[in-house]
Design a protein around this motif. Structure first.
Motif, PDB file in Angstrom:
ATOM      1  N   SER A 237     -20.072  -2.583  -2.770  1.00 20.26           N
ATOM      2  CA  SER A 237     -21.153  -2.297  -1.821  1.00 20.26           C
ATOM      3  C   SER A 237     -22.276  -3.328  -1.935  1.00 20.26           C
ATOM      4  O   SER A 237     -22.905  -3.676  -0.925  1.00 20.26           O
TER       5      SER A 237
ATOM      6  N   ALA B  21     -16.775   1.713  -9.227  1.00 22.60           N
ATOM      7  CA  ALA B  21     -15.923   1.398  -8.061  1.00 22.60           C
ATOM      8  C   ALA B  21     -16.763   0.947  -6.878  1.00 22.60           C
ATOM      9  O   ALA B  21     -16.354   0.092  -6.094  1.00 22.60           O
TER      10      ALA B  21
ATOM     11  N   TYR C  23      -3.361  -2.147 -13.398  1.00 26.52           N
ATOM     12  CA  TYR C  23      -4.815  -2.198 -13.608  1.00 26.52           C
ATOM     13  C   TYR C  23      -5.314  -1.582 -14.918  1.00 26.52           C
ATOM     14  O   TYR C  23      -6.453  -1.835 -15.306  1.00 26.52           O
TER      15      TYR C  23
ATOM     16  N   PHE D  69       0.816  -1.223   0.000  1.00 24.99           N
ATOM     17  CA  PHE D  69       0.000   0.000   0.000  1.00 24.99           C
ATOM     18  C   PHE D  69       0.848   1.271   0.000  1.00 24.99           C
ATOM     19  O   PHE D  69       0.440   2.291  -0.528  1.00 24.99           O
TER      20      PHE D  69
ATOM     21  N   ILE E 239     -25.029   1.520   2.890  1.00 23.07           N
ATOM     22  CA  ILE E 239     -25.352   0.136   3.274  1.00 23.07           C
ATOM     23  C   ILE E 239     -26.184   0.110   4.551  1.00 23.07           C
ATOM     24  O   ILE E 239     -27.158  -0.638   4.653  1.00 23.07           O
TER      25      ILE E 239
ATOM     26  N   PHE F 284     -10.545  -1.091   3.054  1.00 26.48           N
ATOM     27  CA  PHE F 284     -10.580   0.023   2.104  1.00 26.48           C
ATOM     28  C   PHE F 284      -9.179   0.427   1.650  1.00 26.48           C
ATOM     29  O   PHE F 284      -8.987   1.495   1.075  1.00 26.48           O
ATOM     30  N   GLY F 285      -8.194  -0.438   1.912  1.00 24.66           N
ATOM     31  CA  GLY F 285      -6.842  -0.149   1.482  1.00 24.66           C
ATOM     32  C   GLY F 285      -6.182   0.906   2.346  1.00 24.66           C
ATOM     33  O   GLY F 285      -6.652   1.227   3.441  1.00 24.66           O
TER      34      GLY F 285
ATOM     35  N   GLY G  45     -14.556   6.092  -1.018  1.00 22.34           N
ATOM     36  CA  GLY G  45     -16.001   5.860  -0.901  1.00 22.34           C
ATOM     37  C   GLY G  45     -16.433   5.253   0.420  1.00 22.34           C
ATOM     38  O   GLY G  45     -17.597   4.895   0.580  1.00 22.34           O
TER      39      GLY G  45
ATOM     40  N   LEU H   9      -4.449  11.413 -10.920  1.00 25.22           N
ATOM     41  CA  LEU H   9      -5.427  10.576 -10.187  1.00 25.22           C
ATOM     42  C   LEU H   9      -5.689  11.168  -8.802  1.00 25.22           C
ATOM     43  O   LEU H   9      -6.836  11.231  -8.351  1.00 25.22           O
TER      44      LEU H   9
ATOM     45  N   PHE I 297     -19.372   6.999   2.273  1.00 26.11           N
ATOM     46  CA  PHE I 297     -20.595   6.849   1.481  1.00 26.11           C
ATOM     47  C   PHE I 297     -21.106   5.412   1.569  1.00 26.11           C
ATOM     48  O   PHE I 297     -22.295   5.174   1.779  1.00 26.11           O
TER      49      PHE I 297
ATOM     50  N   ILE J 191     -12.619  -7.224  -1.870  1.00 25.42           N
ATOM     51  CA  ILE J 191     -11.403  -7.190  -2.711  1.00 25.42           C
ATOM     52  C   ILE J 191     -10.301  -7.959  -1.993  1.00 25.42           C
ATOM     53  O   ILE J 191      -9.741  -7.462  -1.011  1.00 25.42           O
TER      54      ILE J 191
ATOM     55  N   ARG K 174      -5.962   4.669  -1.398  1.00 27.39           N
ATOM     56  CA  ARG K 174      -7.032   4.347  -0.462  1.00 27.39           C
ATOM     57  C   ARG K 174      -8.401   4.757  -1.014  1.00 27.39           C
ATOM     58  O   ARG K 174      -8.532   5.730  -1.748  1.00 27.39           O
TER      59      ARG K 174
HETATM   60  C1  HEM Z   1     -10.140   2.319  -3.857  1.00 32.18           C
HETATM   61  C2  HEM Z   1     -12.599  -1.042  -1.342  1.00 32.18           C
HETATM   62  C3  HEM Z   1     -16.735   1.438  -2.106  1.00 32.18           C
HETATM   63  C4  HEM Z   1     -14.340   4.559  -4.923  1.00 32.18           C
HETATM   64  C5  HEM Z   1     -10.458   1.209  -3.106  1.00 32.18           C
HETATM   65  C6  HEM Z   1      -9.490   0.248  -2.601  1.00 32.18           C
HETATM   66  C7  HEM Z   1     -10.178  -0.697  -1.904  1.00 32.18           C
HETATM   67  C8  HEM Z   1     -11.580  -0.337  -1.952  1.00 32.18           C
HETATM   68  C9  HEM Z   1      -9.596  -1.902  -1.199  1.00 32.18           C
HETATM   69  C10 HEM Z   1      -7.969   0.299  -2.804  1.00 32.18           C
HETATM   70  C11 HEM Z   1      -7.556  -0.377  -4.102  1.00 32.18           C
HETATM   71  C12 HEM Z   1      -6.049  -0.475  -4.277  1.00 32.18           C
HETATM   72  O1  HEM Z   1      -5.278  -0.049  -3.415  1.00 32.18           O
HETATM   73  O2  HEM Z   1      -5.609  -1.001  -5.320  1.00 32.18           O
HETATM   74  C13 HEM Z   1     -13.928  -0.644  -1.337  1.00 32.18           C
HETATM   75  C14 HEM Z   1     -14.983  -1.333  -0.608  1.00 32.18           C
HETATM   76  C15 HEM Z   1     -16.149  -0.633  -0.817  1.00 32.18           C
HETATM   77  C16 HEM Z   1     -15.816   0.485  -1.684  1.00 32.18           C
HETATM   78  C17 HEM Z   1     -14.785  -2.589   0.228  1.00 32.18           C
HETATM   79  C18 HEM Z   1     -17.536  -0.858  -0.297  1.00 32.18           C
HETATM   80  C19 HEM Z   1     -17.876  -1.606   0.716  1.00 32.18           C
HETATM   81  C20 HEM Z   1     -16.437   2.505  -2.906  1.00 32.18           C
HETATM   82  C21 HEM Z   1     -17.389   3.522  -3.307  1.00 32.18           C
HETATM   83  C22 HEM Z   1     -16.711   4.395  -4.114  1.00 32.18           C
HETATM   84  C23 HEM Z   1     -15.335   3.938  -4.212  1.00 32.18           C
HETATM   85  C24 HEM Z   1     -18.852   3.572  -2.876  1.00 32.18           C
HETATM   86  C25 HEM Z   1     -17.211   5.667  -4.769  1.00 32.18           C
HETATM   87  C26 HEM Z   1     -18.216   6.390  -4.335  1.00 32.18           C
HETATM   88  C27 HEM Z   1     -13.010   4.208  -4.874  1.00 32.18           C
HETATM   89  C28 HEM Z   1     -11.955   4.961  -5.549  1.00 32.18           C
HETATM   90  C29 HEM Z   1     -10.747   4.326  -5.218  1.00 32.18           C
HETATM   91  C30 HEM Z   1     -11.083   3.189  -4.368  1.00 32.18           C
HETATM   92  C31 HEM Z   1     -12.139   6.200  -6.432  1.00 32.18           C
HETATM   93  C32 HEM Z   1      -9.349   4.803  -5.576  1.00 32.18           C
HETATM   94  C33 HEM Z   1      -8.609   3.962  -6.558  1.00 32.18           C
HETATM   95  C34 HEM Z   1      -7.139   4.302  -6.547  1.00 32.18           C
HETATM   96  O3  HEM Z   1      -6.697   5.321  -6.029  1.00 32.18           O
HETATM   97  O4  HEM Z   1      -6.383   3.509  -7.104  1.00 32.18           O
HETATM   98  N1  HEM Z   1     -11.726   0.835  -2.701  1.00 32.18           N
HETATM   99  N2  HEM Z   1     -14.469   0.436  -1.983  1.00 32.18           N
HETATM  100  N3  HEM Z   1     -15.202   2.781  -3.467  1.00 32.18           N
HETATM  101  N4  HEM Z   1     -12.440   3.165  -4.194  1.00 32.18           N
HETATM  102 FE1  HEM Z   1     -13.443   1.859  -3.020  1.00 32.18          FE
END
Ligand code: HEM
Length: 493
Positions: free
Chosen positions: A269, A264, A82, A69, A447, A430-431, A439, A103, A442, A330, A436
């Motif tokens: 969710s 995403a 990716y 991370f 949920i 959520f990383g 979302g 980004l 939200f 994930i 990180r």
């Molecule tokens: C990145 C999990 C919901 C938008 C990530 C990452 C994880 C994650 C693990 C990191 C990915 C990485 O490091 O490669 C989750 C989980 C969710 C969720 C478990 C729901 C339970 C959402 C929602 C949104 C969102 C609702 C938008 C409203 C994003 C975005 C990134 C991200 C924009 C950034 C990607 C990046 O910087 O590489 N999410 N996510 N996610 N997520 Fe979520």
């Protein structure tokens, strides 16, 4: 043969495999978590496996999570890992199809559409959407339904309506939902593996993307003309965002960002909501306790909650947290290595061109951190529910980590956090670090509101014919194996 070509005496141990080129793909595909745990016992936290000609260096445990991370952008990055998967879905010029600094700016733009003020406005929209879905689809007093399918529909309706606005929501019935599904269909491990193969789904994905853009561009055009009518959603943030030089996002990028944000959150969710309801149906005592807590906090008639009310029902947060621990959607986080990485505290060096792979699910289901880890027990979070969900970022690496391959010190990406102090937390659904999730808040609001609205109206049991579904590891996000049958029973109030 590959092992002979890439001789690297300092590489972490390589997992034995029988079929050249294919490597460990089959074993990994069948049960990735067992594969990772089994090899962890044999080789420790760092090992490499081969898969379709790729060298995947697994980094486990809290140190391994943190290494991946917090890997410095110049050593390993997410975009090379990716982009071929996400570009056909999200479109050009957004997320992984831009340099990392862009980004970061795009994420900040999106984050401003997820302010606490906005979240407050989203709750009544979510309640209305869920009720509409239930009124239209769950018309019997009791029936068996696929709960993943049902909550996926609710998530698509609520997220589109809240984040992108009523105009796009109004068109979900006229084919937009199908276009989303087509985009989704090319988000699979097959597309990760065969990046060089022109799979038919890429073409249908491209066509769906073009079609969606046409719909979005009309909406964007109308909003741009209607300057007096401000919308409190993410679409307005994208349309109005000004870069330092005064430039604004093109309509194409506004549409691409909107699609990326919806995608995403969609499966992540939906999977979390479905697993939570399945676990409640599997443990009726827990379901009754949740219902009672809702009544104790809100009153017997269960009026619909507002933002601050959700905090009065901590069990809902505990349930979601526990689902994210045990059924983290994930399970594999990837980065591509662009210059050799010496793993701190070991003699191992990961070579350029390899992938780093971490899996927070492994620490999240390690008995060292979570006793009786396979048990679904929301009460393990009783002392950890957030009093306040703030937007401060605590995901900075600890100061004593002096390794040069990771970002050090007070790196503040500003993407918010709940309760996890650093990338060295064993719980990271959520990383962490620069990638990180933005979302999280939200997702928690969405949920919990969906759960409240559904539980207010329906009781749940598992389908006696099928029982509790097993996780399906063949998709990018860990879903319940289809059909995720659940029996709903209408409450008589
Ligand atoms: C990145 C999990 C919901 C938008 C990530 C990452 C994880 C994650 C693990 C990191 C990915 C990485 O490091 O490669 C989750 C989980 C969710 C969720 C478990 C729901 C339970 C959402 C929602 C949104 C969102 C609702 C938008 C409203 C994003 C975005 C990134 C991200 C924009 C950034 C990607 C990046 O910087 O590489 N999410 N996510 N996610 N997520 Fe979520």
């Amino acid at each position: 043969l590959e092992q002979m070509i890439f001789v690297n005496p300092n590489e972490p141990p390589v997992v034995h495999y029988w079929i050249p080129f294919i490597g460990s793909l089959i074993e990994l595909g069948i049960h990735p978590l067992e594969f990772m745990r089994k090899n962890r016992e044999k080789y420790g936290d760092y090992y490499t496996f081969l898969m379709f000609g790729r060298r995947m260096s697994v980094c486990l445990g809290v140190e391994g999570n943190s290494l991946v991370f917090n890997a410095k952008q110049s050593y390993a990055n997410a975009e090379d890992a990716y982009v071929h998967l996400t570009k056909p879905v999200f479109g050009e010029g957004v997320i992984y199809d831009v340099p990392n600094s862009i980004l970061m700016e795009q994420k900040k733009m999106a984050k401003s559409g997820l302010s606490t003020e906005n979240l407050k406005l989203y709750i009544p929209i979510i309640i209305d959407e869920v009720n509409l879905y239930l009124d239209e689809n769950w018309t019997k007093d009791s029936d068996v339904v696929d709960i993943f399918k049902a909550v996926s529909e609710m998530i698509i309706m609520t997220a589109s309506h809240c984040l992108i606005g009523p105009e796009i929501r109004a068109q979900l019935h006229t084919g937009v939902a199908d276009l989303y599904h087509t985009l989704d269909a090319s988000f699979t491990p097959i597309h990760f593996l065969f990046e060089w193969l022109p799979l038919p789904s890429y073409y249908s994905c491209e066509a769906a993307h073009k079609e969606l853009f046409k719909i979005f561009s009309k909406i964007i055009e109308t909003r741009k003309k209607d300057v007096d009518n401000k919308h409190e959603d993410m679409l307005d943030q994208f349309i109005n965002y000004k870069f330092k030089n005064g430039d604004k996002l093109s309509d194409q990028k506004v549409a691409n960002m909107s699609i990326a944000i919806l995608m995403a959150g969609q499966h992540t969710s939906s999977a979390t909501s479905a697993w939570t309801l399945l676990n409640l149906a599997n443990n009726h005592k827990l379901l009754e306790e949740t219902y009672k807590d809702m009544q104790d906090a809100m009153g017997k008639d269960l009026p619909y909650p507002q933002f601050d009310d959700l905090k009065k029902i901590p069990i809902l947060e505990c349930l979601v947290k526990e689902t994210l621990r045990l059924r983290n959607p994930i399970i594999q986080i990837l980065r591509k290595v662009t210059q050799p990485i010496a793993i701190p505290g070991t003699n191992y060096v990961i070579q350029k061109g390899s992938y780093l792979l971490s899996s927070p699910t492994v620490t999240q289901t390690d008995s060292k951190y979570f006793p009786d880890p396979e048990k679904y027990d929301p009460h393990r979070w009783d002392d950890f529910v957030s009093v306040e969900t703030t937007n401060t970022d605590n995901d900075t690496p600890s100061k004593d980590n002096k390794a040069s391959v990771v970002d050090e010190g007070d790196v503040d990406y500003g993407f918010g956090n709940i309760n996890s102090k650093s990338a060295k937390s064993p719980y990271l659904p959520f990383g962490a670090g620069r990638h990180r999730c933005i979302g999280e808040q939200f997702a928690f609001v969405q949920i919990r509101t969906i759960l409240y609205t559904m539980l207010k109206r329906f009781d749940f049991e598992l389908d006696p014919k099928r029982g509790m579904p097993q996780p399906d590891y063949t998709s990018m996000v860990i879903l319940p194996t289809a059909p995720a049958s659940i029996k709903y029973i209408r409450r008589k109030n």
